[in-house]
Design an enzyme around this catalytic site. Structure first.
Site, PDB file in Angstrom:
ATOM      1  CB  ALA A 149       3.578  -3.654   0.634  1.00 48.76           C
ATOM      2  CG  HIS A 150       3.768  -1.146   4.910  1.00 50.61           C
ATOM      3  ND1 HIS A 150       3.610  -1.281   6.267  1.00 50.61           N
ATOM      4  CD2 HIS A 150       4.490  -2.034   4.543  1.00 50.61           C
ATOM      5  CE1 HIS A 150       4.036  -2.321   6.656  1.00 50.61           C
ATOM      6  NE2 HIS A 150       4.640  -2.925   5.904  1.00 50.61           N
TER       7      HIS A 150
END
Lengths: 351, 351, 351
Positions: free
Chosen positions: A243-244
């Site tokens: 994920a980010h």
């Protein structure tokens, strides 16, 4: 493609020594059970010695010093090495050379004139390279891959078919990305606005350092601000979600279908088993080991081994899991004991 | 791209008010720790106040009324807002404007003359739009995306590289679909025919309502008959599986690697944590919350919070999980007590 | 597309018999609740009988011998069959015929002159077929699919958009591979070299036998040496990971998001539920059934039904899971009993 190497040449390649005929010609590499004359085979450990009875291989890769004399059939040549698995990899490279893509830009590739293309690159049919993108020397871009505006592909990188590298993401040298992975998709970030969700622009990038390998069908999201980072030498299997704003250290191994949530920090030399989940904003120390399917919800100290959901120290989890199957009988036993105690108590009060 | 906004302009954009110099010029947005003069930064909560000591930002986005006077360094300007996360999103939009794709159909795009193409669309290289497909005004179709026969792409939708939208599927307005997701693959349906499986044609479609966002590498299967539906405003992360005939309500959030089995019904404003699995033919009520990695095998009432596998109420699961690690000592204790009781019992009978 | 069939024709197609008007014209197929005159609908079981009150269908597919006379409204025609689900599939095929792709090679397809292309194939825009690849008669290759050097696509196979079939992999007859799946990506194999990982070349292939179907966004890795095999008739859902050197038998069903680790052997007619994980180097016997989200770490005998993590016999797991939620009260009870016993013991010693 076929190749011919003498056993001496393979010894030189692998830093090993030959016991037997160093001039023996090796043309193939197969598992012990399938090897024929001309092949070299790999003995992974003592369990495999029983396979040697009918062994027809011309040579065996074995760990130097691990086996007693006489463990091997008479007449078979040995390549004695310190690290047999590594030697196996190096022999495979030369005995089954993989055909490289010839350099060149296919006439059906779509390369923007404002892209910077290095020397001896291969850009294949229906690959699309946008304005401002950089493709390093000798990089290979397979059919249908997409390198968006401003993205950088390092020297000698291999970007397989169908991979997307989104805007401004940075791919290091010798990185391999397998087909249909996506680097730099938007992070999953929204601001709540009443019951609705308002998209937070994901304006950062992904930076993948040198010598990383990423499997097929992975997604590595770009950061909201700043960078999502995959550190040098880290290896990621298929169908993994990063994920980010995640930071992954160096030489870490992440097995298939793992999910790492936003802003988690994974150390170096960490190992994460298949289908495990790592919660957001937590930290896994260097050399941590996470069991398959574990769910890690909190920080993990350096070198810890964790399993289960929620993840606990692996030994505790193993012991508790063993008892888990006995829960119905424990419950029954508890009821029996309670009955007994009530009886004892009752009888005490009677007289 | 860079931008220049006065703090007053940002206040007007976010519905907030300025404390300090409304004329201060803001050109960037960064985390507090990294912000320099000219930047605005975002204070997510009281925990971040300690970061302010060395703060060099020109302005801070803070929740109106949350902080006592004097919480902030002298001289720093404040943008006081009701919803700081939403204000952060809106500031990001204007301070880091993302370059839009220019309208136009790339000469290497393949658009069937029988497709209906709206105004000001961008259809990029190697995208393929089939006969009977519809692409709404201002929609953007990235390289290598495939819009099959009869599929409909809504106005202002963004279809990233490598996405497939299969035959007759309907994508709403302003929908964003990230790279390599597949909308309208066949549902996983077979009739048993002895030991073999006979494919049931999957003749329905997928309908994705307005303002939905779908991550990278997701699969949303078409219905056997009728529709698989993703409701308005719902947000889906990467690598998510939505099986055939699933109905998802509005403003629901589905985190990465979740799997929803066939014919499940998910309500509105539901939240499903990463890697959770939802069984087929069950119903999740509105506002239900499902923990990461949970396995939900039965209906979930409106507003319930569930965790574990099989999923149980979250509080129960937390308490039971805490005891789980103590199972080995409980088992030992049980054996000790049994021994004690048998002794007591025995001694009673003796005299 | 629409179709017109008499009920007698459908009976002949499905090996069933008509009760009522065999000449009734059927033009559609819908769920009971939605069916209108002209439609045939499918009654899956007795639970659905209550839906018949307002049934407007012209005919019903029902299991021969399952329902008492008078179960159905007067005037509705019945198609009585041995296997209603199979009959439903066959009726769907003729009543909702799916438009086939016309044969032909699109001018924007990229087919190497050294590829061997069969008769009546369809190779669509932006598909790329490399030198030495073979495409069997009547195979369909959708836009953006990539068939690498030496790969073989069987007769009547359907390779959807964005699929990659890597070098030398073999796809059987009538195989269907859904969009964005990857067949033949490198196995996840490294030799440790100190703290670093050295890539082991993955020189084997994937062989997919006839009549297999593979969902969207799956990854099937090529073998290190030899073959990764998916056996005849096996059906694999979306987002599934099959690692290198795995062997899957025939008519096995693998539901979405399952992961199978390297060198595992899965038998024939096995069923693996969604999100389950199968460890490397283990063996699942024929007809084994693995529950959703299970984690299987050891061999599973033929016909066993397993659930949980680590997986145990399904019945044991169900019973233990039921007790799991009661752990907090068991712990409390255990403490109470201990207190009682200590009291009893103490009172014994007193006098």
């Amino acid at each position: 493609m076929t190749a011919r190497k003498s056993l001496d040449e393979l010894a030189s390649l692998t830093g090993g020594r030959v016991q037997g005929d160093g001039g023996a010609v090796i043309t193939g590499i197969l598992p012990v059970e399938e090897a024929r004359p001309g092949d070299i085979a790999f003995i992974a450990g003592k369990r495999q010695l029983k396979l040697l009875k009918d062994c027809r291989a011309s040579a065996l890769i074995v760990k130097d010093g691990e086996f007693a004399e006489g463990s091997f059939p008479a007449g078979v040549n040995l390549l004695l090495v310190k690290n047999p698995y590594l030697a196996f990899a190096k022999c495979l490279e030369v005995l089954r050379p993989q055909s490289a893509k010839e350099p060149g830009i296919h006439e059906r590739a779509v390369v923007h004139p404002g892209a910077a293309i290095g020397k001896a690159v291969s850009i294949q049919a229906c690959a699309v390279i946008e304005e401002g993108a950089v493709v390093g020397d000798r990089a290979v871009i397979y059919p249908g891959a997409y390198v968006a505006r401003g993205a950088v592909i390092g020297e000698d990188a291999v970007i397989y078919s169908g991979v997307t590298v989104r805007e401004d993401c940075i791919i290091g040298k010798r990185v391999i990305i397998h087909s249909n992975s996506v680097i730099g998709s938007d992070g999953f970030g929204y601001a709540r606005d009443g019951a609705k969700y308002y998209k937070i622009p994901q304006t950062g990038v992904v930076r993948i350092e040198d010598d990383v390998e990423i499997g097929a069908c992975c997604a590595v999201d770009r950061a909201t601000l700043g960078e999502t980072v995959i550190g040098r030498g880290t290896k990621i299997d298929n169908l993994v979600q990063i994920a980010h704003n995640v930071k992954v250290g160096q030489d870490t191994v992440i097995v298939a279908q793992v999910g790492v949530a936003g802003s988690a920090t994974i150390g170096s030399r960490v190992q994460i088993g298949g289908q495990a989940g790592i919660a957001g904003h937590i930290e896994l120390g260097d050399e941590a080991m996470i069991g398959a399917q574990a769910g890690v919800a909190g920080d993990v100290p350096k070198g810890s081994v964790m399993s289960g959901y929620p993840a606990i120290p692996h030994g505790d989890w193993l012991r508790a899991s063993t008892v888990f199957t006995k829960l119905p009988e424990m419950k029954k036993k508890l009821a029996e004991l309670e009955k007994l105690i009530r009886e004892i108590e009752g009888s005490k009060k009677e007289p």
